[in-house]
Design an enzyme around this catalytic site. Structure first.
Site, short mmCIF file in Angstrom:
data_model
loop_
_atom_site.label_atom_id
_atom_site.label_comp_id
_atom_site.label_asym_id
_atom_site.label_seq_id
_atom_site.Cartn_x
_atom_site.Cartn_y
_atom_site.Cartn_z
N SER A 46 -1.79 5.96 4.04
CA SER A 46 -1.57 4.71 3.31
C SER A 46 -2.12 3.47 4.02
CB SER A 46 -0.08 4.51 3.04
OG SER A 46 0.62 4.31 4.25
N ASP B 122 5.44 -2.20 -1.90
CA ASP B 122 6.35 -1.11 -1.51
C ASP B 122 7.72 -1.15 -2.18
OD1 ASP B 122 4.46 -0.06 0.18
OD2 ASP B 122 5.27 -1.00 1.98
N HIS C 123 3.42 -0.27 7.37
CA HIS C 123 2.68 -1.01 6.34
C HIS C 123 2.49 -2.45 6.75
CE1 HIS C 123 3.41 1.89 2.69
NE2 HIS C 123 2.55 2.36 3.58
#
Length: 180
Positions: free
Chosen positions: A57, A123, A96
């Site tokens: 990701s 998210d 992230h």
């Protein structure tokens, strides 16, 4: 019988003193590793000073298997920083980028919204049910450095537990049969 027979004979011939010495040595190694981990926690201010990237990701910046070094300071979190956070109800931390920061006027607390660089949306679907923002207590640390590919050892041992058991067994056998 070959190698296995020789190994069994070697184990049987060990004296109690050698077994105790080896057990103490193994205990000291484990204790040293724990002390180093706790020291890193104190120095970095993060509950987990080192994490492995487990998914794609964050590509192309971080690839699966990269190890990230974390630091958590009192400085406010800013958009663009890469953070590692825990979500209520999930055990595995997520790596992230912060895309939005929202400061509450009444309390001064900062809420953040994150997104994987390689993901289409933010998210919010990963957060706990009904949660729209992450608070500071969710964040484990900010990424301050990385080592590429080194974390693959962890990923392989997690995905294929038999390798982990073989490795632990081999190391245990090595400790038991080694002569000082």
């Amino acid at each position: 019988m070959g190698w296995i027979g020789e190994t069994m004979d070697s184990i049987k011939s060990l004296q109690i003193r050698q077994v105790l010495t080896q057990a103490i040595s193994l205990g000291m190694i484990v204790t040293s590793a724990l002390i180093i981990w706790k020291a890193l926690m104190c120095i970095t201010g993060s509950e987990s000073p080192v994490v492995v990237v487990l998914s794609g990701s964050m590509e192309p910046g971080f690839k699966r298997g990269d190890i990230l070094f974390l630091h958590m300071s009192k400085d406010p979190i800013r958009a663009g920083e890469i953070v590692v956070f825990n979500v209520d109800g999930r055990e595995i931390p997520i790596v992230h980028r912060v895309i939005k920061v929202h400061e509450r006027q009444d309390t001064g607390e900062v809420d953040v919204l994150t997104k994987g660089d390689n993901n289409y949306g933010d998210d919010r679907l990963l957060y706990a049910h009904g949660q729209l923002w992450l608070q500071r207590h969710h964040i484990m640390g900010r990424a301050v450095g990385f080592l590429p590919y080194v974390g693959w050892v962890t990923i392989i041992m997690t995905e294929k537990p038999i390798i982990k058991y073989i490795l632990i067994g081999a190391l245990g056998l090595l400790v038991i049969t080694s002569k000082d």
